[in-house]
Design a protein around this motif. Structure first.
Motif, PDB file in Angstrom:
ATOM      1  N   TRP A 635      -6.291   1.828   1.260  1.00 57.64           N
ATOM      2  CA  TRP A 635      -6.822   1.210   0.992  1.00 57.64           C
ATOM      3  C   TRP A 635      -7.594   1.169   2.672  1.00 57.64           C
ATOM      4  O   TRP A 635      -7.258   1.489   3.588  1.00 57.64           O
ATOM      5  N   SER A 636      -8.648   1.166   2.699  1.00 56.72           N
ATOM      6  CA  SER A 636      -9.691   0.516   4.437  1.00 56.72           C
ATOM      7  C   SER A 636     -10.414  -0.665   4.543  1.00 56.72           C
ATOM      8  O   SER A 636     -11.030  -1.087   3.862  1.00 56.72           O
ATOM      9  N   GLY A 637     -10.597  -1.304   5.449  1.00 56.43           N
ATOM     10  CA  GLY A 637     -11.371  -2.715   5.878  1.00 56.43           C
ATOM     11  C   GLY A 637     -10.720  -2.574   7.358  1.00 56.43           C
ATOM     12  O   GLY A 637     -10.640  -1.830   8.260  1.00 56.43           O
ATOM     13  N   GLN A 638     -11.706  -3.570   7.330  1.00 61.74           N
ATOM     14  CA  GLN A 638     -12.445  -3.905   8.933  1.00 61.74           C
ATOM     15  C   GLN A 638     -11.076  -5.299   9.321  1.00 61.74           C
ATOM     16  O   GLN A 638     -10.742  -5.683   8.525  1.00 61.74           O
ATOM     17  N   LEU A 639     -10.635  -4.591  10.530  1.00 61.32           N
ATOM     18  CA  LEU A 639      -9.177  -5.666  11.279  1.00 61.32           C
ATOM     19  C   LEU A 639      -9.676  -5.520  12.705  1.00 61.32           C
ATOM     20  O   LEU A 639      -9.875  -4.282  13.323  1.00 61.32           O
ATOM     21  N   ALA A 640     -10.158  -6.700  13.298  1.00 59.81           N
ATOM     22  CA  ALA A 640      -9.628  -7.202  15.332  1.00 59.81           C
ATOM     23  C   ALA A 640     -11.246  -6.394  15.494  1.00 59.81           C
ATOM     24  O   ALA A 640     -11.151  -5.175  15.968  1.00 59.81           O
ATOM     25  N   GLY A 641     -12.013  -6.328  14.649  1.00 58.72           N
ATOM     26  CA  GLY A 641     -13.184  -5.160  14.801  1.00 58.72           C
ATOM     27  C   GLY A 641     -12.802  -3.779  14.841  1.00 58.72           C
ATOM     28  O   GLY A 641     -13.908  -3.306  15.054  1.00 58.72           O
ATOM     29  N   GLY A 642     -11.746  -3.633  14.584  1.00 55.56           N
ATOM     30  CA  GLY A 642     -11.512  -1.818  14.167  1.00 55.56           C
ATOM     31  C   GLY A 642     -11.510  -1.765  13.323  1.00 55.56           C
ATOM     32  O   GLY A 642     -11.878  -3.372  11.814  1.00 55.56           O
ATOM     33  N   GLU A 643     -10.619  -0.225  12.494  1.00 57.96           N
ATOM     34  CA  GLU A 643     -10.708   0.100  11.079  1.00 57.96           C
ATOM     35  C   GLU A 643      -9.346  -0.085  10.537  1.00 57.96           C
ATOM     36  O   GLU A 643      -8.871   0.925  11.403  1.00 57.96           O
ATOM     37  N   SER A 645      -6.715   1.328   8.294  1.00 59.85           N
ATOM     38  CA  SER A 645      -6.048   2.269   6.758  1.00 59.85           C
ATOM     39  C   SER A 645      -4.870   1.725   6.487  1.00 59.85           C
ATOM     40  O   SER A 645      -4.073   2.392   7.277  1.00 59.85           O
ATOM     41  N   VAL A 646      -4.262   1.556   4.945  1.00 58.44           N
ATOM     42  CA  VAL A 646      -3.091   1.288   4.696  1.00 58.44           C
ATOM     43  C   VAL A 646      -3.100   2.596   2.924  1.00 58.44           C
ATOM     44  O   VAL A 646      -3.744   2.191   2.415  1.00 58.44           O
ATOM     45  N   THR A 647      -1.901   4.187   3.305  1.00 59.96           N
ATOM     46  CA  THR A 647      -1.789   4.357   2.459  1.00 59.96           C
ATOM     47  C   THR A 647      -0.643   4.379   1.818  1.00 59.96           C
ATOM     48  O   THR A 647       0.365   5.291   2.607  1.00 59.96           O
ATOM     49  N   PRO A 648      -0.035   3.555   0.941  1.00 60.90           N
ATOM     50  CA  PRO A 648       1.227   4.178   0.060  1.00 60.90           C
ATOM     51  C   PRO A 648       0.715   5.379  -0.821  1.00 60.90           C
ATOM     52  O   PRO A 648       0.406   5.424  -1.267  1.00 60.90           O
ATOM     53  N   SER A 649       2.189   6.115  -0.852  1.00 57.50           N
ATOM     54  CA  SER A 649       2.403   7.484  -1.365  1.00 57.50           C
ATOM     55  C   SER A 649       3.788   7.665  -2.482  1.00 57.50           C
ATOM     56  O   SER A 649       4.094   7.287  -1.413  1.00 57.50           O
ATOM     57  N   THR A 672      11.871  10.792  -6.426  1.00 60.60           N
ATOM     58  CA  THR A 672      10.854  10.426  -6.133  1.00 60.60           C
ATOM     59  C   THR A 672      10.328   9.852  -4.540  1.00 60.60           C
ATOM     60  O   THR A 672      11.706   9.006  -4.276  1.00 60.60           O
ATOM     61  N   LEU A 673       9.651  10.473  -3.850  1.00 60.76           N
ATOM     62  CA  LEU A 673       9.589  10.024  -2.146  1.00 60.76           C
ATOM     63  C   LEU A 673       8.550   8.473  -2.088  1.00 60.76           C
ATOM     64  O   LEU A 673       7.079   8.960  -2.639  1.00 60.76           O
ATOM     65  N   VAL A 674       9.225   7.519  -1.282  1.00 63.16           N
ATOM     66  CA  VAL A 674       8.447   6.827  -1.147  1.00 63.16           C
ATOM     67  C   VAL A 674       7.971   6.719  -0.414  1.00 63.16           C
ATOM     68  O   VAL A 674       8.663   6.759   1.463  1.00 63.16           O
ATOM     69  N   ASP A 675       5.911   7.101   0.288  1.00 61.39           N
ATOM     70  CA  ASP A 675       6.254   6.707   1.836  1.00 61.39           C
ATOM     71  C   ASP A 675       4.840   5.548   1.716  1.00 61.39           C
ATOM     72  O   ASP A 675       4.267   5.276   1.199  1.00 61.39           O
ATOM     73  N   VAL A 676       4.439   4.682   3.143  1.00 64.92           N
ATOM     74  CA  VAL A 676       3.482   4.483   3.239  1.00 64.92           C
ATOM     75  C   VAL A 676       2.959   4.613   4.667  1.00 64.92           C
ATOM     76  O   VAL A 676       3.716   4.714   6.155  1.00 64.92           O
ATOM     77  N   ALA A 677       2.131   4.706   5.206  1.00 65.28           N
ATOM     78  CA  ALA A 677       1.102   4.152   6.086  1.00 65.28           C
ATOM     79  C   ALA A 677       0.256   3.976   6.559  1.00 65.28           C
ATOM     80  O   ALA A 677      -0.349   3.318   5.908  1.00 65.28           O
ATOM     81  N   ALA A 678       0.439   2.730   7.696  1.00 64.95           N
ATOM     82  CA  ALA A 678      -1.482   1.627   8.372  1.00 64.95           C
ATOM     83  C   ALA A 678      -1.751   2.269   9.162  1.00 64.95           C
ATOM     84  O   ALA A 678      -0.426   2.469  10.592  1.00 64.95           O
ATOM     85  N   ILE A 679      -2.739   2.650   9.840  1.00 69.27           N
ATOM     86  CA  ILE A 679      -3.354   3.645  11.243  1.00 69.27           C
ATOM     87  C   ILE A 679      -4.617   2.166  10.729  1.00 69.27           C
ATOM     88  O   ILE A 679      -5.958   2.294  10.340  1.00 69.27           O
ATOM     89  N   TRP A 680      -4.252   1.419  12.855  1.00 71.49           N
ATOM     90  CA  TRP A 680      -5.732   0.835  12.959  1.00 71.49           C
ATOM     91  C   TRP A 680      -6.657   1.907  14.250  1.00 71.49           C
ATOM     92  O   TRP A 680      -5.898   2.135  14.774  1.00 71.49           O
ATOM     93  N   THR A 681      -7.780   1.667  14.297  1.00 71.72           N
ATOM     94  CA  THR A 681      -8.458   1.983  15.448  1.00 71.72           C
ATOM     95  C   THR A 681      -9.714   1.380  15.641  1.00 71.72           C
ATOM     96  O   THR A 681     -10.079   0.690  14.653  1.00 71.72           O
TER      97      THR A 681
END
Length: 735
Positions: A635-643, A645-649, A672-681
């Motif tokens: 999921w990608s969206g705007q936050l605090a003027g930046g972008e 992205s949150v990726t659960p897998s 099964t491995l459950v991962d999540v990553a959240a990146i703000w640019t």
């Protein structure tokens, strides 16, 4: 639990594809989302769109790997169908890799890998130091199936291509810091700059530090810690549009503590029981653990005209490893192994790339001059002796290869290729018994006389073969391409570096080459205005003269471990793979991969007993899970003027065997491995903050092990495990 997770994962994959079809009519195209039409690969040694390549290829860009928090190339295992890419037993930087059930479990010197690893087209011959950390890259390509008509070294299982970025004509700087669980402290800096109109230079430096997941309860040292330093530098000279020259150097040093296995069963002597934590050990052997690898390469590319480009790749690589392995996992020297490995190689490849109006191709010559050597002790405390093994293998390989494609019509395309390989090898193998359960003189122990000579011979042999490849592809539309191909791979023979000629006299004869012939059909393309892209393949492989190591513990009067590497096996391997990417909405994308693999022995001949016996009904191919799958949603969206992205897998692997001999103690159940990553640019693009969670359900899964059951070696059954649940936070600055 894993049945439920498998159902969720596969249902999620189907839901993603179905949802994309239902929602595509309303979703706006996303220019930043890559499809197969956008991805350009060099799988056939020339720039091509991924959908046009009649080869099963997984291409992961640096952005895709970053989005899932990948740190080294073992992350390929999660996202690549029918692939095993893991850290080997005992270190942080030795690689175990299998593709479609074909690979190399034993990292001992003298063995050829079944999966070829390339760094910017330079072949990396040894698995030590091959767990490459992901930095300073453009993409990683994984080619499944035999590769020989296009690549420097003939590999039967497939190839992993680590492609670094070319330097630009503007100064760049990137700095990254990461902190995380178990006191993780990583630092990375990379920079490049033009040094005039035609010259540019760049470098990257990385330091990876982490405390251990466990503890050596006997010595107090960390277990599964990390202390790795990596450096890469390059200079590029482009005096004209026709000429490009790159000089590159890389070095990796792994000073992590020895990684010992977890004892899985009680000992027969001393009363040692398995530690409570799977990451703990009671290993007693002491000594240095160090892996150092480095290499230099010179690549020159000259565009003669629109039809012909010439390319030269010269490279030198070397590696040195000192390690200690405690097979029994106890303070006593029931089965301790100090080892020293060394290798060096020079390779030269010449390529001619052709491009006509309706045809293209590559022809090349390849030369490899390499030496692998090593020494190790097997300290057998219960027997009061040490078994010392030492040896070397020199290889000179000469190859000529070519692969040409022709457009029969606007839609129908044909490709045909072939390779001739000649490997000249010579080797020396020694194996001695010394009295006393301590290091032998060969590894720096107390000087003493040889008690018994078990093996002492030199040998030489030439292995040569022609291996072909052919394919037909058809463009069903501008967006969808289908193909059918057949190809053969070849791996030359050799000698068992730990062979005991007193127990197994035929070991001095060595073993012959093995071959894999693969038939494959595939369909690639995109649909719904490129909002759904996919790549699929079905394959059938005939694996003949399979090189397999068989070991048997021998007791009095024939003391020792009987090892024989022979052409024991023949296998039938078949399955399918699917990879897809769907743009579900303006803000949501989904990535899916599914692999099905059926790997069965048709024949498994053992000679350890002296009489050939087919035991295929009692053997199972290793590292060949029937199902592997990945599902990630971003999921990608705007936050605090930046972008943001949150990726659960989710990544799933069904049950598999670590060794050819099934063992309920060491066999791994599905997980099964459950991962999540959240990146703000940041809006400027100069700053980026990421948080990552890996293995969130804290799955316990085996990635390696040793099995020396019975009283002779103190019932030594040990296992190595994948990382536990971890969290990390990362800050990146780019200019």
């Amino acid at each position: 639990m894993n049945r439920l997770m498998k159902s969720v994962l596969l249902a999620g994959a189907a839901w993603s594809a179905a949802s994309s079809m239902a929602m595509a009519q309303d979703a706006a195209p996303q220019d930043e989302q890559a499809t197969l039409d956008d991805i350009v690969v060099t799988a056939r040694r020339r720039d091509e769109q991924l959908k046009d390549v009649p080869v099963a290829v997984t291409a992961l860009t640096s952005e895709q790997l970053e989005r899932t928090g990948a740190t080294d190339i073992t992350a390929l295992q999660q996202q690549t169908p029918n692939a095993t890419v893991q850290i080997a037993r005992g270190s942080n930087s030795t690689l175990i890799s299998f593709i479609r059930g074909v690979g190399q479990q034993d990292p001992l010197w003298g063995f050829e890998p079944g999966v070829g690893l390339y760094v910017d087209d330079v072949y990396v011959a040894r698995p030590q130091g091959a767990v490459l950390d992901i930095f300073d890259i453009d993409r990683i390509e994984v080619l499944r199936g035999p590769q020989g008509t296009l690549y420097g070294r003939n590999t039967i299982g497939g190839a992993i291509k680590y492609v670094t970025r070319r330097l630009g004509d503007e100064p760049t700087l990137m700095a990254r810091g990461t902190v995380g669980s178990y006191n993780q402290r990583d630092a990375l800096i990379q920079a490049s700059s033009p040094l005039g109109e035609t010259l540019a230079a760049g470098f990257a430096f990385a330091k990876y530090d982490r405390d251990g997941y466990g503890t050596n309860l006997f010595t107090g040292e960390d277990q599964y810690d990390k202390d790795v330093t990596a450096f890469r530098a390059s200079a590029e000279w482009t005096p004209s549009d026709q000429l490009f020259v790159r000089l590159a150097y890389d070095r990796v040093v792994d000073d992590s503590n020895p990684r010992h296995g977890h004892r899985e069963v009680n000992s027969t002597t001393g009363g040692f029981t398995p530690p409570a934590s799977i990451y703990d050990t009671n290993a007693g052997i002491r000594g240095d653990q160090s892996v150092e690898t480095e290499g230099t390469s010179l690549t020159a590319e000259y565009v003669v005209n629109d039809m012909l480009t010439l390319k030269s790749i010269s490279a030198w690589r070397s590696g040195d490893t000192a390690t200690v392995i405690d097979f029994d996992g106890t303070p006593q020297p029931f089965l301790d192994v100090p080892a020293i490995y060394a290798d060096n190689q020079f390779t030269q490849e010449l390529q001619a790339l052709f491009q006509g109006d309706n045809w293209s191709g590559v022809a090349g010559l390849y030369y490899l001059d390499g030496e692998s050597s090593g020494t190790f002790d097997t300290i057998a405390g219960n027997l009061g002796l040490v078994i010392a093994a030492s040896g070397y293998v020199n290889t000179k390989s000469f190859s000529a290869f070519a692969d040409f494609s022709y457009d029969i019509s606007d839609r129908l395309h044909a490709s045909i290729g072939g390779r001739y390989t000649r490997d000249d090898k010579d080797a020396g193998v020694q194996r001695f018994f010394y009295l006393g359960a301590a290091r032998s003189p060969l590894t720096g122990g107390t000087p003493r006389a040889i008690f018994a000579t078990r093996t002492n011979y030199v040998a030489e042999e030439t292995f040569e073969k022609f291996t072909p490849r052919a394919s037909l592809s058809y463009d069903f539309s501008e967006a969808v391409t289908g193909y059918a191909s057949v190809g053969q791979g070849f791996k030359s023979g050799g000698w068992d570096m730990r062979g005991d000629a007193a127990l197994v006299p035929q070991t001095v004869n060595g073993y012959d080459p093995e071959t894999v012939t693969t038939y494959e059909i595939g369909l690639k393309g995109s649909a719904f205005d490129r909002r759904l892209s996919f790549s699929s393949a079905a394959f059938y492989s005939d694996f003949q003269d399979q090189q397999i190591t068989t070991q048997q513990v021998a007791t009095l009067p024939a003391v020792g471990v009987a090892s024989v590497v022979d052409n024991a096996g023949a296998s039938t391997i078949y399955g399918f793979e699917f990879e897809g990417r769907a743009i579900l909405t303006d803000n949501i994308t989904s990535n899916v991969s599914i692999g099905y693999l059926k790997n069965e022995f048709d024949e498994f001949i053992t000679l350890v007993t002296g009489t050939p016996v087919d035991i295929s009904n009692t053997r199972e191919p290793q590292n060949s899970p029937e199902w592997s799958a990945f599902w990630g949603v971003t999921w990608s969206g705007q936050l605090a003027g930046g972008e943001l992205s949150v990726t659960p897998s989710l990544s799933y692997r069904s049950d598999y065997h670590l060794f050819d001999a099934p063992d309920p103690i060491l066999d791994q159940d599905a997980y099964t491995l459950v991962d999540v990553a959240a990146i703000w640019t940041a809006p400027s693009g100069h700053y980026q903050v990421g948080v990552y969670g890996k293995n969130l359900t804290d799955e316990q899964y085996k990635v390696g092990g040793y099995n020396f059951a019975g009283a002779t070696f103190n019932n030594s059954i040990t296992a190595f495990y994948g990382p536990p649940r971890t969290y990390s936070a990362q800050i990146t600055v780019r200019y």
